[in-house]
Design a protein around this motif. Structure first.
Motif, PDB file in Angstrom:
ATOM      1  N   GLN A 254      44.220  36.302  38.167  1.00  0.00           N
ATOM      2  CA  GLN A 254      44.430  37.279  39.241  1.00  0.00           C
ATOM      3  C   GLN A 254      45.164  38.511  38.711  1.00  0.00           C
ATOM      4  O   GLN A 254      44.798  39.646  39.016  1.00  0.00           O
ATOM      5  CB  GLN A 254      45.222  36.645  40.378  1.00  0.00           C
ATOM      6  CG  GLN A 254      44.437  35.576  41.118  1.00  0.00           C
ATOM      7  CD  GLN A 254      45.156  35.065  42.350  1.00  0.00           C
ATOM      8  OE1 GLN A 254      46.232  35.537  42.703  1.00  0.00           O
ATOM      9  NE2 GLN A 254      44.560  34.100  43.016  1.00  0.00           N
TER      10      GLN A 254
ATOM     11  N   THR B 149      43.665  42.317  38.509  1.00  0.00           N
ATOM     12  CA  THR B 149      44.398  43.386  39.198  1.00  0.00           C
ATOM     13  C   THR B 149      44.704  44.522  38.216  1.00  0.00           C
ATOM     14  O   THR B 149      44.466  45.702  38.528  1.00  0.00           O
ATOM     15  CB  THR B 149      45.712  42.838  39.803  1.00  0.00           C
ATOM     16  OG1 THR B 149      45.395  41.661  40.545  1.00  0.00           O
ATOM     17  CG2 THR B 149      46.380  43.835  40.716  1.00  0.00           C
TER      18      THR B 149
ATOM     19  N   LEU C  37      47.156  42.292  46.881  1.00  0.00           N
ATOM     20  CA  LEU C  37      46.191  43.023  46.046  1.00  0.00           C
ATOM     21  C   LEU C  37      45.948  44.411  46.633  1.00  0.00           C
ATOM     22  O   LEU C  37      45.959  45.424  45.914  1.00  0.00           O
ATOM     23  CB  LEU C  37      44.865  42.252  45.958  1.00  0.00           C
ATOM     24  CG  LEU C  37      43.748  42.963  45.228  1.00  0.00           C
ATOM     25  CD1 LEU C  37      43.953  42.902  43.720  1.00  0.00           C
ATOM     26  CD2 LEU C  37      42.376  42.368  45.561  1.00  0.00           C
TER      27      LEU C  37
ATOM     28  N   GLN D 209      48.768  46.711  45.976  1.00  0.00           N
ATOM     29  CA  GLN D 209      48.902  47.153  44.589  1.00  0.00           C
ATOM     30  C   GLN D 209      47.846  48.186  44.184  1.00  0.00           C
ATOM     31  O   GLN D 209      48.099  49.019  43.324  1.00  0.00           O
ATOM     32  CB  GLN D 209      48.789  45.938  43.648  1.00  0.00           C
ATOM     33  CG  GLN D 209      50.048  45.086  43.636  1.00  0.00           C
ATOM     34  CD  GLN D 209      49.857  43.834  42.792  1.00  0.00           C
ATOM     35  OE1 GLN D 209      48.799  43.211  42.808  1.00  0.00           O
ATOM     36  NE2 GLN D 209      50.889  43.463  42.065  1.00  0.00           N
TER      37      GLN D 209
END
Lengths: 222, 243
Positions: A176, A180, A202, A205
């Motif tokens: 993950q 990202t 997510l 971010q």
């Protein structure tokens, strides 16, 4: 640029999208958020020309995208070359017998010269750390590796628009973080990025713009 | 019911072979050359009217077989038993009609053909066999479809295996109920296969698929391939010598 005007879509009478009007601009990262069943995946299918709205207009770079126009092979090829779509389930997206074949698949379809195909395959194998997997069958890879191969296959085609359907699903914590960071790095390339997710962290971010959908299948917070 | 179990047995076998071959190194010789050598060998044996040629090929294949791991030897022998016994039985009347050599020749040729294929099968992964076809022009799309079919068989085999495990965990005792569930599992697997096929078709469309396909890695000839071509020459030379 993608423009959606009053898009409606039904699955045999069951509404999936209601009056969607929105504009996605180049160089920005949009996070499409909402609960399960709100129509995020359906919207992605429409944006990729895999489904067609019952009402409304979909315009990509001043070309109206309709079922009739996508029946023309040349137009369809030009359209699909503009949009890279990373599916939620990478397993269905990988169908070639080796990782390098998978990356080269779209490049052959674009009709690129052999030298350029080889160059791009090597570039994305390096960039996505796939050197040790290049001869392996995608089916036998782990979830994170499959995701990386799917990403390489899509990025190698160098589309100006990228769409990710639940990019973190099925990945462990390291995977993950890697995805990202990778998408964050992609933002600097000037591409239009659309991410469908219900992962708020997510979205927080990565998103330049949060697009929220509700259970009534409408965009509520553009 | 029996057919359903057969289908599951077949997918199980494919899955097993895929797991066993997952970490195997690819063949050092171009698969197309190995497949071609097997076909040539069978063809020459069929044409041969001299038992020396067939016996020599059988001896060479037995030597290759002896160098294989025990599990492979067992698989090859299992593959040989039925066709050899069947052809011997079919040709048995020839012995009573005064042509015992005919029975021996045909049985030996069957033994040789099946053994060549079985030994080749042990040394090559199914992906390498399909890759061998892609060496021929215009066959690449056929190979892509074949590869995808095999891949789907494995994914769905795995899926139905998991469903079977779920049934097993929930069932206590009643055999008839378990057997009835096999049909349900195959039905669910069929629906799943349809969903996956549609999704794959969409994924291909998204990557501009227009019905044409070419494999990326073209296996260029190496010195090993050159040496292997010597095997072709030796086979043909020996065939002419023993004619």
């Amino acid at each position: 640029m993608i423009q959606l005007e009053h898009i409606d879509y039904d699955y045999q009478g069951i509404p999936a999208l209601r009056d969607i009007t929105y504009t996605f601009e180049m160089g920005r990262c949009y996070c499409l958020e909402g609960p399960n069943g709100c129509g995020k995946s359906t919207l992605f299918r429409i944006l990729n020309g895999l489904a067609f709205p019952a009402r409304g207009r979909y315009v990509l770079d001043s070309d109206a995208i309709t079922e009739k126009r996508l029946r023309d092979d040349t137009f369809a090829k030009a359209f699909h070359a503009k949009i890279g779509y990373v599916f939620q389930n990478a397993e269905v997206q990988l169908f070639c017998k080796s990782v390098e074949d998978e990356i080269a698949f779209g490049l052959f379809q674009l009709g690129l010269p052999e030298g350029e195909i080889e160059e791009r395959v090597e570039k994305y194998i390096r960039q996505l750390n796939l050197a040790s997997l290049r001869k392996r069958t995608p089916y036998n890879l782990s979830g994170g590796e499959k995701k990386r191969v799917a990403l390489a296959a899509v990025l190698a085609m160098d589309p100006p628009i990228l769409m990710f359907d639940e990019p973190l699903s099925g990945l462990d914590e390291d995977g993950q973080c890697w995805i990202t960071d990778f998408i964050r790095a992609l933002k600097s390339t000037g591409k239009l990025i659309i991410i469908s997710t219900h992962n708020r962290r997510l979205a927080g971010q990565l998103a330049d713009v949060h697009v929220r959908m509700n259970k009534d299948h409408r965009i509520i917070c553009p | 019911m029996r057919l359903n179990l057969k289908v599951m047995e077949m997918t199980g076998r494919l899955l097993r072979s895929d797991r066993e071959n997952a970490s195997r190194k690819p063949s050092p010789v171009a698969p197309a050359l190995r497949v071609g050598a097997a076909v040539l060998c069978i063809l020459l044996c069929a044409l041969s009217q001299n038992a020396v040629y067939v016996i020599t090929v059988i001896a060479v294949e037995l030597l290759r077989l002896a160098m294989m791991p025990p599990a492979s030897i067992l698989r090859v022998i299992k593959a040989l038993i039925l066709p050899v016994i069947f052809s011997a039985l079919i040709m048995l009347p020839a012995v009573f009609l005064g042509h015992p050599r005919t029975m021996l020749t045909v049985t030996m040729k069957v033994l040789e053909s099946v053994m060549v294929l079985a030994v080749m099968n042990e040394g090559l992964d199914w992906r390498e066999v399909t890759a061998a076809f892609s060496a021929f022009k215009g066959m690449a799309v056929f190979v892509l479809i074949l590869d995808m079919t095999m891949r789907f068989l494995m994914i769905l085999g795995d899926y139905s295996g998991k469903l079977l495990e779920a049934v097993m965990l929930r069932s206590v005792g009643k055999t008839s109920w378990k057997n009835a569930k096999v049909d349900g599992i195959l039905g669910t697997t069929f629906l799943k296969s349809r969903q996956m096929a549609e999704a794959t078709e969409e994924a291909m469309a998204c990557r501009c698929f227009n019905g044409q396909y070419r494999s990326y890695h073209q296996h260029g000839l190496t010195w090993r391939d050159g040496l292997f071509l010597g095997v072709y020459a030796a086979m043909i030379a020996f065939f002419i010598l023993t004619k």
